[in-house]
Scaffold this active site. Structure first.
Site, PDB file in Angstrom:
ATOM      1  CE1 TYR A 166      -1.803  -1.161  11.261  1.00 26.91           C
ATOM      2  CE2 TYR A 166      -4.193  -1.217  11.361  1.00 26.91           C
ATOM      3  CZ  TYR A 166      -3.032  -0.736  10.791  1.00 26.91           C
ATOM      4  OH  TYR A 166      -3.092   0.150   9.747  1.00 26.91           O
TER       5      TYR A 166
ATOM      6  N   GLY B 297       8.742   3.302   4.252  1.00 25.16           N
ATOM      7  CA  GLY B 297       7.796   2.255   3.838  1.00 25.16           C
ATOM      8  C   GLY B 297       7.268   2.511   2.441  1.00 25.16           C
TER       9      GLY B 297
ATOM     10  NE  ARG C 263      12.914  -7.160   1.723  1.00 23.47           N
ATOM     11  CZ  ARG C 263      12.529  -7.383   2.981  1.00 23.47           C
ATOM     12  NH1 ARG C 263      13.414  -7.597   3.918  1.00 23.47           N
ATOM     13  NH2 ARG C 263      11.252  -7.391   3.307  1.00 23.47           N
TER      14      ARG C 263
ATOM     15  N   GLY D   9       5.341   0.085   0.023  1.00 20.34           N
ATOM     16  CA  GLY D   9       4.042  -0.421   0.460  1.00 20.34           C
ATOM     17  C   GLY D   9       2.905   0.130  -0.379  1.00 20.34           C
ATOM     18  CD  GLN D  10      -3.279  -0.692  -0.212  1.00 16.69           C
ATOM     19  OE1 GLN D  10      -3.280  -0.748   1.022  1.00 16.69           O
ATOM     20  NE2 GLN D  10      -4.371  -0.850  -0.929  1.00 16.69           N
TER      21      GLN D  10
ATOM     22  CE  LYS E  16      -1.303   2.392  11.807  1.00 17.13           C
ATOM     23  NZ  LYS E  16      -0.301   3.178  11.078  1.00 17.13           N
TER      24      LYS E  16
HETATM   25  N1  SER Z   1      -6.256  -1.583   5.968  1.00 14.22           N
HETATM   26  C1  SER Z   1      -5.701  -1.795   7.266  1.00 14.22           C
HETATM   27  C2  SER Z   1      -5.753  -3.220   7.654  1.00 14.22           C
HETATM   28  O1  SER Z   1      -6.622  -3.907   7.175  1.00 14.22           O
HETATM   29  C3  SER Z   1      -6.440  -0.986   8.268  1.00 14.22           C
HETATM   30  O2  SER Z   1      -5.756   0.164   8.539  1.00 14.22           O
HETATM   31  O3  SER Z   1      -4.978  -3.639   8.445  1.00 14.22           O
END
Ligand code: SER
Length: 325
Positions: free
Chosen positions: A138, A6, A34, A9-10, A142
């Site tokens: 989400y 990943g 990608r 990503g950020q 986690k």
């Molecule tokens: N920054 C994340 C989100 O907003 C939280 O882990 O989904």
């Protein structure tokens, strides 16, 4: 070699830069679903879908991977829209990485989140060990990932380390599909348009952290003496908390004509279910966690970098349009 999943990503973009700076070129294998549009020098790229065990094992074997920063994941807002995708990427992804790490004896870092907490968790100074009944898919992924990490440490002696990140503010790569994204968007809209329509209310308070501190936390934790690591689910971690209104006011001290209106959407419910502030004393006591940026220092540094980035993008767009004329 070090593997980052990943990596577009950020967190991945900034973490890759720091790992290359510390360990030298060609030590970091940067992977994502990608290839990125712009490739950096001194970087080795590959494509990896972490939901395929065979691909994970192959890449580890091919590149003699010893440490994995497993960052591939679906964030909270996207996870609510596509819960099955979130489960597949987040849970099967971490499961595959942990299984493969066991087989090839790799160390692992994996980010958890404040999203493991939910409406029944104490909201202020949320303790390390408390109720984890998240309201989002989400959060469910986690919590599951945290327990898998702990299982692999206790049952297979795997060295997995993890933190529960708060919202992360950064300028190099945008976050995508998160509930805390407003804290990043606000900067870009302030510089570009002097106005931002915020998707949470003015009084929404969430724990946050600036990216340089997030990267530092990952590397501090990975470098810490294993005997000091007592939490094998995931460490609570924070730098500061602010409301959307407080961030707007801090930006207004630099851009006085910046204005914000508030139009909460479905992400408000997610934000309301998360803590306002976090007790991270375990991280501070056990591996000397100490953030460097407070709110004002973060705002000043973000505005500086966001301005540079927007000017650079404008210059590139002008060159492109000249070339197309
Ligand atoms: N920054 C994340 C989100 O907003 C939280 O882990 O989904």
């Amino acid at each position: 070699m070090i593997l980052i999943t990943g990596a577009s990503g950020q967190i991945g973009v900034d973490l890759a830069d720091e790992l290359v700076a510390r360990h030298g070129p060609d030590t970091v294998l940067v992977t994502d679903l990608r290839m990125p549009e712009k490739l950096r020098p001194n970087r080795v790229y590959d494509v990896l879908d972490v939901t395929y065990m065979e691909s994970v094992e192959k890449i580890i074997q091919q590149h003699s991977i010893h440490t994995i920063y497993h960052l591939a994941g679906i964030l909270s807002a996207t996870g609510e829209r596509y819960p099955e995708l979130a489960w597949n990427v987040n849970v099967n992804g971490v499961r595959n990485v942990l299984e493969a790490a066991r087989r090839f004896e790799c160390r692992v870092f994996w980010p958890s989140s404040i999203a493991v907490f939910g409406p029944t968790t104490p909201k202020v100074s949320t303790p390390q060990s408390t109720v984890t009944e998240p309201g989002t898919m989400y959060g469910v992924t986690k919590v599951t990932g945290e327990l898998l990490c702990k299982f692999h440490t206790t049952h297979h002696d795997l060295d997995v380390r993890s933190v529960r990140f708060p919202g992360i503010i950064s300028h190099a790569a945008p976050p995508g599909g998160g509930t805390t994204d407003w804290a990043v968007d606000m900067f870009f809209q302030a510089v570009r348009h002097r106005h931002y329509t915020c998707f949470v209310t003015e009084n929404t308070r969430l724990p946050m952290m600036y990216m340089p501190d997030a990267v530092k936390s990952v590397l501090d934790l990975m470098e810490a003496d294993g005997d000091r690591i007592t939490i094998r689910t995931s460490y609570n971690l924070t730098a500061f908390s602010f409301t959307a209104g407080e961030l707007a006011a801090a930006i207004q001290t630099h851009i006085p004509d910046f204005s914000v209106d508030y139009q909460p959407d479905f992400r408000q419910d997610i934000a309301d279910s998360w803590p306002e502030s976090i007790d991270d004393h375990h991280a501070r006591d056990e591996w000397d966690w100490q953030p460097e940026y407070d709110l004002d220092a973060m705002v000043q540094d973000m505005l500086h970098h966001v301005r540079i980035r927007i000017e650079k993008e404008a210059a590139e767009a002008a060159i492109d349009s000249d070339l197309n004329d």
